[in-house]
Design an enzyme around this catalytic site. Structure first.
Site, PDB file in Angstrom:
ATOM      1  N   HIS A 188       0.851  -1.199   0.000  1.00 15.01           N
ATOM      2  CA  HIS A 188       0.000   0.000   0.000  1.00 15.01           C
ATOM      3  C   HIS A 188       0.881   1.242   0.000  1.00 15.01           C
ATOM      4  O   HIS A 188       1.956   1.242   0.593  1.00 15.01           O
ATOM      5  CB  HIS A 188      -0.917  -0.003   1.236  1.00 15.01           C
ATOM      6  CG  HIS A 188      -2.012   1.010   1.150  1.00 15.01           C
ATOM      7  ND1 HIS A 188      -1.844   2.332   1.498  1.00 15.01           N
ATOM      8  CD2 HIS A 188      -3.300   0.896   0.729  1.00 15.01           C
ATOM      9  CE1 HIS A 188      -2.977   2.991   1.308  1.00 15.01           C
ATOM     10  NE2 HIS A 188      -3.875   2.144   0.825  1.00 15.01           N
ATOM     11  N   ASP A 236      -7.844  -4.312  -0.540  1.00 14.88           N
ATOM     12  CA  ASP A 236      -8.453  -4.683  -1.827  1.00 14.88           C
ATOM     13  C   ASP A 236      -8.404  -6.193  -2.049  1.00 14.88           C
ATOM     14  O   ASP A 236      -9.275  -6.767  -2.690  1.00 14.88           O
ATOM     15  CB  ASP A 236      -7.732  -3.993  -2.990  1.00 14.88           C
ATOM     16  CG  ASP A 236      -7.768  -2.490  -2.855  1.00 14.88           C
ATOM     17  OD1 ASP A 236      -8.835  -1.969  -2.531  1.00 14.88           O
ATOM     18  OD2 ASP A 236      -6.729  -1.845  -3.058  1.00 14.88           O
TER      19      ASP A 236
HETATM   20  C1  MLT Z   1      -8.179   4.128  -0.132  1.00 15.69           C
HETATM   21  O1  MLT Z   1      -8.813   3.575   0.778  1.00 15.69           O
HETATM   22  O2  MLT Z   1      -8.540   5.212  -0.615  1.00 15.69           O
HETATM   23  C2  MLT Z   1      -7.035   3.403  -0.735  1.00 15.69           C
HETATM   24  O3  MLT Z   1      -6.447   2.525   0.164  1.00 15.69           O
HETATM   25  C3  MLT Z   1      -6.053   4.270  -1.452  1.00 15.69           C
HETATM   26  C4  MLT Z   1      -5.303   5.306  -0.668  1.00 15.69           C
HETATM   27  O4  MLT Z   1      -5.559   5.592   0.481  1.00 15.69           O
HETATM   28  O5  MLT Z   1      -4.389   5.895  -1.273  1.00 15.69           O
END
Ligand code: MLT
Length: 423
Positions: free
Chosen positions: A302, A359
């Site tokens: 992430h 995800d």
């Molecule tokens: C989110 O929940 O928006 C995603 O994990 C993406 C992010 O935070 O950049």
């Protein structure tokens, strides 16, 4: 520690104020940088740029902490309902029983979508991606629901919360060639969504409490994530004083990309491709390590969580519980657990902090709940809606200026026009 940073540029020295957040996060305020020095900063992808001061969500990527308005994601996912969390995000505090009842009832009063909007909806092709349909329908809402004459956005907020699940399920029904279902206001928010998704005129649908509870948790986990790509889009579009509908529609489009919300769909498509190729996970783990293979493991690592994604921990447990409760035995999900186990124990992935993220598991649960793959990102959008609304509302309340980044120009220097016959 001083409350300013000093910058020297040639023989010029300037002091830049340091801002400290309530969780001791530090920022250097460069608002006067260009006026005082003629310089701007470059920060591609805004990785070091705080676009705003926000009181909504706190995230510590190193420690794996996520809190909405000070409440831990673990506690909210365990104890709260999605509408309670939506209220918390949008209005700043958890609702009292009376506030909750008023909020829920107002949402129920607005779940029906204007019948004329169905005519627009009917023009979409059957195989349209539901994210494209949803963003177009949300944008169309600005033409149908012009809002409160007082200029308050309250009614538009309620309408969006109320109609988004109805419109999302329409796009699914359309892809199936089935008639749409209308909301049933005797059901709670998640059960109503499931009923509109799965009930058929020939077969009424009984909402399974396990499925409804899992959906509630998933929506809470996705409800906000500070200044991610789609939220920044919502704030930026809203900063021009575009309507709430136009801003949220832009956020849905930003979310649709495979590097953002579209990732959960890509995870299941990747697992299906591995299955179609014989299900040899070891081969794909080796390919993921080989830069020349062209294969990318989706749903691992992430951008902001450096050690683990706290949402993924909660969702993994929920995924295990749902699969066990529903007695699901799906070969694609077996491939997912093999990949997960391999990546968590392989030095290559551990060293690079490539652990399964939200995800990865959300795709697995949605599949187990019977949600079709191209609806996964729509589910993310339904969850993220209160976060987008809260961030848009905060941007407006703070009277933030229109967003207008600058650039460093790297194109041609002045030159003279040459007529076409001489080129
Ligand atoms: C989110 O929940 O928006 C995603 O994990 C993406 C992010 O935070 O950049």
């Amino acid at each position: 520690m001083s409350d300013f940073a000093e910058l020297s540029l040639g023989d010029k020295r300037i002091q830049l104020p340091v801002i400290t957040g309530t969780e001791d996060e530090k920022a250097i305020d460069i608002a006067k940088l260009r006026d005082e020095t003629g310089y701007i900063t470059i920060d591609s992808g805004y990785k070091n740029t705080g676009a705003t001061k926000s009181a909504i969500t706190f995230l510590d990527g190193e420690l794996g902490i996520l809190r909405y308005r000070g409440y831990s994601i673990e506690e909210l996912a365990e104890k709260a309902s999605f509408l309670e969390v939506a209220y918390l995000l949008i209005y700043g505090e958890l609702p009292t029983a009376e506030q909750y009842a008023t909020f829920e009832n107002s949402i129920k009063m607005h779940t029906i979508v204007n019948e004329d909007m169905r005519k627009i909806f009917e023009g979409f092709p059957v195989n349209a991606h539901p994210m494209g349909v949803l963003s177009a329908m949300v944008c169309a809402m600005s033409a149908f629901y012009t809002g409160d004459k007082s200029g308050s956005d309250e009614l538009n907020i309620i309408r969006l919360m109320a109609k988004m699940p109805s419109m999302a399920t329409w796009s699914y029904k359309k892809s199936q060639g089935h008639p749409v279902n209308y909301p049933n206001n005797s059901l709670d928010y998640c059960s109503n969504f499931l009923n509109m998704m799965f009930a058929l005129p020939v077969a009424p649908y009984q909402v399974d409490p396990v499925v409804s509870a899992a959906l509630n948790k998933l929506l809470i986990l996705h409800a906000d994530h500070e200044q991610n790509c789609s939220t920044s889009t919502v704030r930026l579009v809203g900063s021009s004083h575009a309507s709430l509908y136009a801003s949220i529609s832009a956020g849905i489009n930003a979310l649709s990309g495979p590097l953002h919300g579209g990732a959960n769909q890509e995870v299941i498509e990747m697992l299906e491709a591995i299955k179609a190729d014989g299900g040899d996970t070891a081969k794909y783990i080796a390919m993921a390590k080989d830069k020349n293979s062209g294969f990318r493991l989706m749903g691992f690592g992430h951008r902001v969580y450096k050690n683990f994604d706290p949402r993924a921990r909660i969702i993994k447990k929920a995924a295990d519980d749902v699969l066990a409760a529903l007695g699901i035995n799906d070969p694609v999900l077996k491939i997912a657990s093999e990949l997960e186990a391999a990546a968590l124990s392989d030095e290559y992935f551990v060293a690079r902090k490539l652990y399964p993220n939200v995800d990865f598991y959300s795709g697995i649960i949605y599949r187990a709940l019977g949600i079709p793959t191209d609806m996964f990102t729509v589910m993310f959008a339904i969850g993220r809606l209160p976060g987008w609304i809260a961030q848009w509302k905060e941007m407006k309340a703070n009277k933030e200026p229109i967003g207008r980044p600058r650039q460093v120009y790297v194109g041609a220097t002045p030159r003279e026009y040459v007529s076409m016959d001489q080129r």
